[in-house]
Design a protein around this motif. Structure first.
Motif, mmCIF file in Angstrom:
data_model
loop_
_atom_site.group_PDB
_atom_site.id
_atom_site.type_symbol
_atom_site.label_atom_id
_atom_site.label_comp_id
_atom_site.label_asym_id
_atom_site.label_seq_id
_atom_site.Cartn_x
_atom_site.Cartn_y
_atom_site.Cartn_z
ATOM 1 N N HIS A 11 -55.197 -115.410 62.792
ATOM 2 C CA HIS A 11 -56.086 -115.474 63.776
ATOM 3 C C HIS A 11 -55.799 -114.706 65.188
ATOM 4 O O HIS A 11 -56.481 -114.198 65.598
ATOM 5 C CB HIS A 11 -56.731 -116.993 64.096
ATOM 6 C CG HIS A 11 -57.720 -117.189 62.830
ATOM 7 N ND1 HIS A 11 -59.035 -116.851 62.443
ATOM 8 C CD2 HIS A 11 -57.191 -118.223 61.937
ATOM 9 C CE1 HIS A 11 -59.274 -117.334 61.358
ATOM 10 N NE2 HIS A 11 -58.321 -118.281 61.008
ATOM 11 N N PHE A 12 -54.478 -114.999 65.462
ATOM 12 C CA PHE A 12 -54.049 -114.562 66.864
ATOM 13 C C PHE A 12 -52.761 -113.836 66.782
ATOM 14 O O PHE A 12 -52.238 -113.429 67.984
ATOM 15 C CB PHE A 12 -53.581 -115.862 67.642
ATOM 16 C CG PHE A 12 -54.948 -116.709 67.758
ATOM 17 C CD1 PHE A 12 -56.143 -116.260 68.574
ATOM 18 C CD2 PHE A 12 -55.362 -118.106 67.162
ATOM 19 C CE1 PHE A 12 -57.323 -117.113 68.824
ATOM 20 C CE2 PHE A 12 -56.520 -118.625 67.383
ATOM 21 C CZ PHE A 12 -57.404 -118.130 68.258
ATOM 22 N N LEU B 55 -52.316 -116.165 71.076
ATOM 23 C CA LEU B 55 -52.955 -117.441 71.283
ATOM 24 C C LEU B 55 -53.359 -117.856 72.555
ATOM 25 O O LEU B 55 -54.554 -118.070 72.994
ATOM 26 C CB LEU B 55 -52.444 -118.527 70.418
ATOM 27 C CG LEU B 55 -53.099 -119.897 70.649
ATOM 28 C CD1 LEU B 55 -54.600 -119.824 69.980
ATOM 29 C CD2 LEU B 55 -52.202 -121.120 69.631
ATOM 30 N N LEU B 56 -52.453 -117.641 73.451
ATOM 31 C CA LEU B 56 -52.333 -117.747 74.991
ATOM 32 C C LEU B 56 -53.397 -116.612 75.774
ATOM 33 O O LEU B 56 -54.290 -117.132 76.488
ATOM 34 C CB LEU B 56 -51.082 -117.433 75.499
ATOM 35 C CG LEU B 56 -51.101 -117.456 77.223
ATOM 36 C CD1 LEU B 56 -51.531 -118.805 77.755
ATOM 37 C CD2 LEU B 56 -49.583 -117.146 77.865
ATOM 38 N N LEU B 57 -53.239 -115.411 75.040
ATOM 39 C CA LEU B 57 -54.378 -114.650 75.390
ATOM 40 C C LEU B 57 -55.637 -114.774 75.277
ATOM 41 O O LEU B 57 -56.640 -114.617 76.187
ATOM 42 C CB LEU B 57 -53.970 -113.233 74.821
ATOM 43 C CG LEU B 57 -54.822 -111.779 75.244
ATOM 44 C CD1 LEU B 57 -54.579 -111.523 76.627
ATOM 45 C CD2 LEU B 57 -54.640 -110.626 74.624
ATOM 46 N N ALA B 58 -55.974 -115.410 74.031
ATOM 47 C CA ALA B 58 -57.317 -115.940 73.682
ATOM 48 C C ALA B 58 -57.722 -117.222 74.615
ATOM 49 O O ALA B 58 -58.969 -117.247 74.861
ATOM 50 C CB ALA B 58 -57.380 -116.314 72.282
ATOM 51 N N ARG C 64 -50.370 -119.621 86.688
ATOM 52 C CA ARG C 64 -48.887 -119.535 86.690
ATOM 53 C C ARG C 64 -48.623 -118.991 85.174
ATOM 54 O O ARG C 64 -47.679 -117.909 85.225
ATOM 55 C CB ARG C 64 -48.439 -121.054 86.518
ATOM 56 C CG ARG C 64 -48.745 -121.723 87.798
ATOM 57 C CD ARG C 64 -48.055 -122.744 88.099
ATOM 58 N NE ARG C 64 -48.632 -123.736 89.120
ATOM 59 C CZ ARG C 64 -48.720 -124.973 89.338
ATOM 60 N NH1 ARG C 64 -48.406 -125.755 88.381
ATOM 61 N NH2 ARG C 64 -49.065 -125.644 90.532
ATOM 62 N N ASP C 65 -48.854 -119.546 83.932
ATOM 63 C CA ASP C 65 -48.262 -119.157 82.734
ATOM 64 C C ASP C 65 -48.566 -117.734 82.244
ATOM 65 O O ASP C 65 -48.081 -116.878 81.737
ATOM 66 C CB ASP C 65 -48.407 -120.203 81.693
ATOM 67 C CG ASP C 65 -47.625 -121.320 81.713
ATOM 68 O OD1 ASP C 65 -46.437 -121.444 82.680
ATOM 69 O OD2 ASP C 65 -47.724 -122.455 81.166
ATOM 70 N N ALA C 66 -50.031 -117.645 82.331
ATOM 71 C CA ALA C 66 -50.381 -116.386 81.840
ATOM 72 C C ALA C 66 -50.099 -115.085 82.636
ATOM 73 O O ALA C 66 -49.657 -114.157 82.005
ATOM 74 C CB ALA C 66 -52.104 -116.195 81.764
ATOM 75 N N PRO C 67 -50.006 -114.975 83.938
ATOM 76 C CA PRO C 67 -49.569 -113.920 84.396
ATOM 77 C C PRO C 67 -48.020 -113.393 84.050
ATOM 78 O O PRO C 67 -47.287 -112.330 83.832
ATOM 79 C CB PRO C 67 -49.410 -113.991 86.042
ATOM 80 C CG PRO C 67 -50.622 -114.965 86.265
ATOM 81 C CD PRO C 67 -50.577 -115.582 84.772
ATOM 82 N N ALA C 68 -46.979 -114.666 84.021
ATOM 83 C CA ALA C 68 -45.909 -114.596 83.571
ATOM 84 C C ALA C 68 -45.450 -114.115 82.172
ATOM 85 O O ALA C 68 -44.618 -113.456 81.801
ATOM 86 C CB ALA C 68 -45.191 -115.811 84.069
ATOM 87 N N LYS D 234 -50.936 -107.103 80.446
ATOM 88 C CA LYS D 234 -52.184 -107.432 79.619
ATOM 89 C C LYS D 234 -53.090 -108.194 80.664
ATOM 90 O O LYS D 234 -54.230 -108.028 80.758
ATOM 91 C CB LYS D 234 -51.831 -108.289 78.458
ATOM 92 C CG LYS D 234 -51.226 -107.528 77.229
ATOM 93 C CD LYS D 234 -51.151 -108.350 75.970
ATOM 94 C CE LYS D 234 -50.417 -107.651 75.203
ATOM 95 N NZ LYS D 234 -50.029 -108.575 74.024
ATOM 96 N N MET D 235 -52.558 -108.986 81.389
ATOM 97 C CA MET D 235 -53.187 -109.725 82.407
ATOM 98 C C MET D 235 -53.686 -108.817 83.552
ATOM 99 O O MET D 235 -54.853 -108.942 84.230
ATOM 100 C CB MET D 235 -52.188 -111.117 83.052
ATOM 101 C CG MET D 235 -53.191 -112.096 83.723
ATOM 102 S SD MET D 235 -53.973 -113.150 82.728
ATOM 103 C CE MET D 235 -54.614 -114.331 83.920
#
Length: 197
Positions: free
Chosen positions: A55-56, A62-65, A114-118, A123-124
């Protein structure tokens, strides 16, 4: 028309996706992305690791979703706040304040700020470029046309405002007390005051 068997497979697939997203969101918020084990997420969701990959594509997918899900919720709250104001300029100002308020939410702090940009990096940034800056630019252009704010290049102004709000949100998120939020909101009001026509 899809067969009942196909609908059943699609429904199962949607349920698996939803369970994985919910489990990942809880785990990422509680432990952070780096400390979140895929096996633990899969166990909580009641699925196999193969289902996660199907699925991911993996933990980063999975984090991106999860980030897309959070972004949609943030956008919905901001749109609802904007709709509460008959004056579009006051609506824009209220939306800027709401964005800062959301930086106090532990889930948004940990995952989105915090986590997503790092982890997601470009993509972010691409998501921010296409959606957030574009929406702010279009809003500012409409406010200029209506005479609410002074004329300026809306793209440049959108980038300045977005950058200021994101940095202020990171500052608010990093502090345990609410004084940083109060200060950031006052500074945002002062900044926006300078745009008024």
């Amino acid at each position: 028309m899809a067969s009942p068997q196909r609908r059943s497979r699609d429904q199962m697939s949607a349920e698996t996706t939803a369970r994985l997203l919910a489990a990942a969101r809880r785990t990422f918020a509680a432990q952070g992305y780096a400390a979140s084990a895929m096996d633990a997420i899969c166990a909580e969701a009641g699925v196999t690791r193969g289902a996660l990959y199907h699925h991911f594509g993996g933990k980063e997918g999975l984090l991106l979703a999860v980030v897309h899900q959070l972004d949609a919720e943030i956008s919905a709250r901001i749109a609802a706040e904007d709709a509460r104001h008959a004056d579009p300029w006051q609506g824009f100002r209220a939306c800027c304040r709401l964005w800062l308020e959301q930086a106090r939410d532990p889930e948004i702090q940990r995952i989105y700020l915090r986590d997503a940009p790092a982890v997601l990096g470009q993509k972010m940034r691409d998501m921010d470029e296409v959606k957030t800056i574009g929406e702010i630019r279009d809003t500012l252009a409409a406010l200029m046309r209506a005479g609410h704010i002074r004329p300026c290049d809306p793209e440049a102004l959108a980038r300045l405002i977005n950058g200021a709000l994101v940095d202020a949100a990171l500052w608010v998120a990093a502090r345990e007390d609410d004084s940083s939020l109060t200060k950031a909101m006052a500074a945002t009001d002062l900044l926006l005051d300078g745009l008024e026509a």
